[in-house]
Motif scaffolding. Structure first.
Motif, PDB file in Angstrom:
ATOM      1  N   LYS A 188       0.795  -0.497  -0.328  1.00 21.20           N
ATOM      2  CA  LYS A 188      -0.140   0.313   0.071  1.00 21.20           C
ATOM      3  C   LYS A 188       0.947   1.143   0.296  1.00 21.20           C
ATOM      4  CE  LYS A 188      -4.405   1.988   1.929  1.00 21.20           C
ATOM      5  NZ  LYS A 188      -5.286   1.127   2.544  1.00 21.20           N
ATOM      6  N   ALA A 189       0.711   2.288  -0.645  1.00 22.20           N
ATOM      7  CA  ALA A 189       1.001   3.397  -0.780  1.00 22.20           C
ATOM      8  C   ALA A 189       2.841   3.237  -1.147  1.00 22.20           C
ATOM      9  CB  ALA A 189       1.540   4.012   0.111  1.00 22.20           C
ATOM     10  N   GLY A 190       3.829   2.081  -2.072  1.00 22.88           N
ATOM     11  CA  GLY A 190       4.929   1.397  -2.388  1.00 22.88           C
ATOM     12  C   GLY A 190       5.039   0.603  -1.083  1.00 22.88           C
ATOM     13  N   LYS A 191       4.670   0.785   0.652  1.00 21.01           N
ATOM     14  CA  LYS A 191       4.966   0.007   0.889  1.00 21.01           C
ATOM     15  C   LYS A 191       4.746  -1.310   1.764  1.00 21.01           C
ATOM     16  CE  LYS A 191       7.470   3.844   3.208  1.00 21.01           C
ATOM     17  NZ  LYS A 191       8.402   3.515   3.071  1.00 21.01           N
ATOM     18  N   CYS A 192       5.630  -2.588   1.938  1.00 15.64           N
ATOM     19  CA  CYS A 192       5.118  -3.278   2.116  1.00 15.64           C
ATOM     20  C   CYS A 192       4.197  -3.394   3.543  1.00 15.64           C
ATOM     21  CB  CYS A 192       6.264  -4.824   2.355  1.00 15.64           C
ATOM     22  SG  CYS A 192       5.321  -6.663   2.408  1.00 15.64           S
ATOM     23  N   ILE A 193       2.711  -4.173   3.624  1.00 16.19           N
ATOM     24  CA  ILE A 193       2.054  -4.078   4.574  1.00 16.19           C
ATOM     25  C   ILE A 193       1.563  -5.575   4.702  1.00 16.19           C
ATOM     26  CG2 ILE A 193       0.617  -1.608   4.419  1.00 16.19           C
ATOM     27  CD1 ILE A 193      -1.752  -3.601   3.158  1.00 16.19           C
ATOM     28  N   GLN A 194       2.196  -6.042   4.577  1.00 16.17           N
ATOM     29  CA  GLN A 194       1.904  -7.951   4.510  1.00 16.17           C
ATOM     30  C   GLN A 194       2.470  -8.838   4.063  1.00 16.17           C
ATOM     31  OE1 GLN A 194       0.484  -9.872   8.153  1.00 16.17           O
ATOM     32  NE2 GLN A 194      -1.480  -8.713   7.059  1.00 16.17           N
ATOM     33  N   THR A 195       3.201  -9.767   4.835  1.00 17.04           N
ATOM     34  CA  THR A 195       3.948 -10.634   3.958  1.00 17.04           C
ATOM     35  C   THR A 195       2.836 -12.086   4.347  1.00 17.04           C
ATOM     36  OG1 THR A 195       5.868 -10.015   3.445  1.00 17.04           O
ATOM     37  CG2 THR A 195       5.928 -12.243   3.543  1.00 17.04           C
ATOM     38  N   PHE A 196       2.765 -12.971   3.252  1.00 15.81           N
ATOM     39  CA  PHE A 196       1.930 -14.792   3.463  1.00 15.81           C
ATOM     40  C   PHE A 196       2.538 -15.275   3.239  1.00 15.81           C
ATOM     41  CE2 PHE A 196      -0.745 -10.528   1.947  1.00 15.81           C
ATOM     42  CZ  PHE A 196      -1.970 -11.217   2.771  1.00 15.81           C
ATOM     43  N   LYS A 197       2.900 -15.959   4.205  1.00 17.73           N
ATOM     44  CA  LYS A 197       3.265 -17.421   4.041  1.00 17.73           C
ATOM     45  C   LYS A 197       2.543 -18.731   4.524  1.00 17.73           C
ATOM     46  CE  LYS A 197       7.328 -14.547   5.776  1.00 17.73           C
ATOM     47  NZ  LYS A 197       9.210 -14.923   6.853  1.00 17.73           N
TER      48      LYS A 197
END
Length: 768
Positions: A176-185
């Protein structure tokens, strides 16, 4: 499922694998395909012929087409655009009905293997180069960096302003807005496809043969769907918005309803690269044999008996690699008599021993009979050759080379089929063995040299292995007001009666609506008495370590710099002083921010390749508030002259990161200095065609406004945003994509009247 899907028609026209499929907006109810033959095709529905006809061939790529999407109509393109990504590292855009591209997007350094379109004209692309890029108005406005391997899949959840990327590093990231807000593993192998279910859920498929459903906000895996026996390359949501179809390396397209695989549709080829759900409920697949197949549940659209019979015959004669089926002992398999017993569920497969050869059958519940879907060839664990090919890891290849990588290391095996692109085979080899990308040309030329000029496209059906992965893993102005922007205050960081850097700044002029746009940059020119600044320097010069000290008489030359005069000795001395430790450097920085008012001095410092790095270092978290503030004031003052402005724009990434990090400053003048740098960027960029840099400024603005800033600091950010967006539709779209309107809402009730008024005007501007 009321009716099973049955073949409607076969679409032929591509010379090689069909790698991408999507539905078209114009023509309505059409299909668009992309192929390894370097072309894309537009297919128009022909109800009279119960099929589709090829209307147009789109050309322009120099290598195979990997991905396709369509963008919705807008003022510039009333019929939208067809966008294609290719292994030639480019993205091409076409107007429906025109075979020539209207523009090309360049920036990726590897195969562009995934595309998705969103609101406001945004385009998201994923590539082998491990990045995703966000494009707007033919400009790259954001680069999403964080994956460690190729980005195979992308998706956009427009209502949330979220972009999704799936990678060969086995993870999915939400941005969001160019930044990683969540990583799904959770996936155990490469993530190959993504599909958005709704505003809060999405699906992913993987080389681990599974499909997963995810909750966007929590990151939880809600369900895992099992059924495929090999890589799952593609996903598509059915018109009901919940059920879906998949395609994979196990020769199948599968239909999933309520989380269950309710139909398995075998293909007479190894790879079902891509699947696509049509608006009328039909489904389509693109495969390694170059054919597009459309299937339907509507009896009136089912193919003729002759076409169905020919389809079953092609299934029956297809060779099947036994690798996904396990080791086969022919003598232990049942004979043809076993086919008299009905299957337990649709899509069930069984192998039958027919006189020493192995045939594979699938149970078709709709017809209540077993249908032959192929003949098993080879035997895993065997070294036998069939059709003159070499068996390697359960598959047949035209060549299996032995490659010595370095002395003392064991040789590696490089399997290759002549139907493959040598560059793709080389890429697969590098990824599988974690080798440097620098070897790509060397390995590809090795393959071409050692296949003695054999041309592509002459291999058998068995030659269609996944060209992206190897083995079991993937590694790889109008002026009508004079409102002052500044809020004057003194700085409380050194104590009464001692040298204190002045808090005043000169103001840019506000235009149009009393707030923005601003056309003149804002500078910090007011100064404390020279004797106080020099006195503090002399004190510090006696306490700094000897190697950093300067002759006391040299300090006197700095008086000329404070008055804006050129002094060579003074510049030399100041160049040494600004390298002092952060706790002692602030008087030197104060002289520096005043001296760069002189264009000659500004040019001299800007010619130092380490100048911006040094200022960013002094502005970094952990240093004193005075040091950080004065470093930011210096960066703001560089905008006065062309050399300084050019350097700031060149180093925008590092400087804006310092700006964002500066939101933790607690002194008012520190926050004002930080936000003035951003404001000056907005003023300077508003006259330039540089959407990427503008995007970075808007993202930084969103970051700053999320902090608890003083009213004056917040106001400068709002004025900067307004300066960028007031007549720039691209910047307006970017602002919506990063939820700036939502952020601005909190300022509309501010106790500071000019801040509240500016926020309301900005919301009106963004809504126009």
């Amino acid at each position: 499922m009321a009716n099973p899907y049955k073949l409607r028609c076969n679409l032929t026209g591509h010379d090689k694998d069909v790698r991408a499929l999507t539905t078209s907006i114009f023509p309505e109810n059409g299909l668009i395909s992309g192929s390894r033959d370097n072309t894309s095709c537009i297919w128009v529905e022909s109800k009279e012929a119960n099929s589709f006809r090829r209307e147009l061939v789109l050309k322009g790529h120099s290598n195979f087409v990997s991905s396709i999407c369509v963008t919705p109509p807008d003022d510039n393109y009333p019929k939208g655009l067809i966008v294609t990504g290719s292994n030639d590292k480019t993205i091409l855009a076409y107007i429906p009905g025109n075979p020539e591209p209207v523009f090309k997007l360049i920036g990726h350094e590897g195969n562009v293997c995934a595309l998705a379109s969103g609101m406001f004209g945004f385009l998201l692309s994923g590539s082998w180069d491990t990045t995703a890029r966000v494009w707007l108005n033919q400009k790259c406005v954001m680069i999403l960096e964080g994956h460690t391997s190729a980005v195979w899949a992308v998706g956009i959840i427009s209502g949330q302003g979220v972009m999704l990327t799936g990678s060969a590093d086995k993870t999915i990231k939400a941005w969001k807005a160019g930044k990683c807000i969540q990583t799904f593993k959770g996936h155990e192998d490469c993530v190959r496809a993504l599909a958005v279910v709704n505003e809060s859920e999405f699906l992913s498929s993987s080389n681990d043969a599974t499909v997963r459903r995810w909750a966007l906000n929590t990151g939880d895996c809600l369900a895992i769907y099992y059924g495929h026996t090999n890589y799952v390359y593609s996903l598509s949501i059915l018109p009901n918005g919940q059920d879906f179809i998949t395609g994979g390396e196990d020769r199948t397209m599968r239909v999933w309803t309520d989380g269950r695989c309710v139909q398995t549709i075998y293909h007479p080829c190894e790879s079902v690269w891509t699947v696509c759900a049509l608006a009328n409920g039909d489904i389509a697949s693109g495969s390694s044999d170059g054919i597009i197949r459309v299937f339907t549940q509507v009896p009136e659209r089912v193919a003729s008996a002759e076409v169905l019979e020919a389809h079953e015959a092609s299934l029956a004669s297809a060779p099947v690699s036994n690798q996904p089926l396990g080791d086969i002992k022919v003598e232990d398999l049942p004979g043809p008599e076993s086919l008299r017993k009905p299957g337990k569920k649709d899509g069930q497969t069984t192998m039958v021993n027919t006189g020493g050869s192995v045939e594979v059958y699938q149970w078709d519940a709709s017809q209540s009979k077993w249908i032959k879907i192929g003949n098993v060839v080879g035997s895993s664990g065997s070294t036998q050759r069939t059709s003159g090919k070499t068996l390697f890891e359960g598959k047949e290849y035209d060549y299996v080379f032995t490659v010595d990588i370095k002395e003392g290391a064991p040789p590696l095996k490089l399997p290759y089929n002549i139907s493959e692109d040598p560059w793709m085979a080389a890429q697969k080899f590098l990824h599988q063995h974690e080798l440097s990308q620098a070897f790509l040309d060397q390995v590809a030329h090795f393959i071409m040299d050692n296949t003695k000029g054999v041309t592509l496209g002459t291999g058998s059906a068995l030659a269609h292995s996944d060209p992206f992965t190897g083995g079991d893993r993937y590694i790889p102005d109008k002026d009508d007001s004079n409102m002052d922007v500044s809020l004057h205050a003194s700085d409380p960081f050194t104590g009464s009666g001692r040298y204190v850097p002045d808090g005043n700044s000169s103001a840019g002029q506000i235009n149009t609506n009393g707030h923005y746009p601003v056309k003149t940059s804002v500078f910090f020119d007011a100064s404390s008495p020279a004797d106080q600044i020099l006195g503090k320097l002399k004190d510090f010069n006696q306490t700094v370590e000897p190697s950093l000290q300067v002759p006391q008489e040299s300090l006197s030359s700095l008086i000329h710099l404070l008055s804006g005069q050129t002094d060579a000795e003074g510049v030399t001395t100041l160049s040494k002083l600004i390298s002092w430790p952060s706790e002692l450097v602030f008087p030197a920085l104060d002289i520096l921010r005043l001296s760069v008012k002189n264009s000659s001095i500004c040019s001299t410092f800007c010619s130092n390749p380490n100048f911006v790095d040094l200022l960013c270092q002094h502005a970094s978290q952990g240093n004193s508030q005075a040091c950080r503030m004065l470093a930011m004031r210096t960066l703001a003052n560089l905008f006065r002259h062309p050399d300084g402005a050019a350097l700031n724009i060149q180093e925008i990434d590092a400087i804006l990161q310092s700006v964002i990090n500066g939101k933790d400053l607690t002194i008012k003048n520190g926050q004002t200095a930080v936000t003035t740098v951003l404001l000056n960027y907005c003023i300077k960029l508003s006259g330039l065609d540089d959407l990427e840099s503008k995007s970075k400024c808007l993202q930084a603005a969103g970051e700053l406004l999320s902090a608890q800033l003083e009213p004056e600091a917040s106001y400068r950010v709002l004025v900067g945003i307004g300066t960028l967006v007031h007549t720039d539709d691209g910047c307006k779209a970017l602002s919506h994509s990063i939820d700036l309107p939502l952020v601005l809402t909190k300022f509309t009730n501010s106790d500071t009247s000019k801040l509240a008024e500016c926020a309301k005007l900005l919301l009106q501007t963004l809504a126009s």
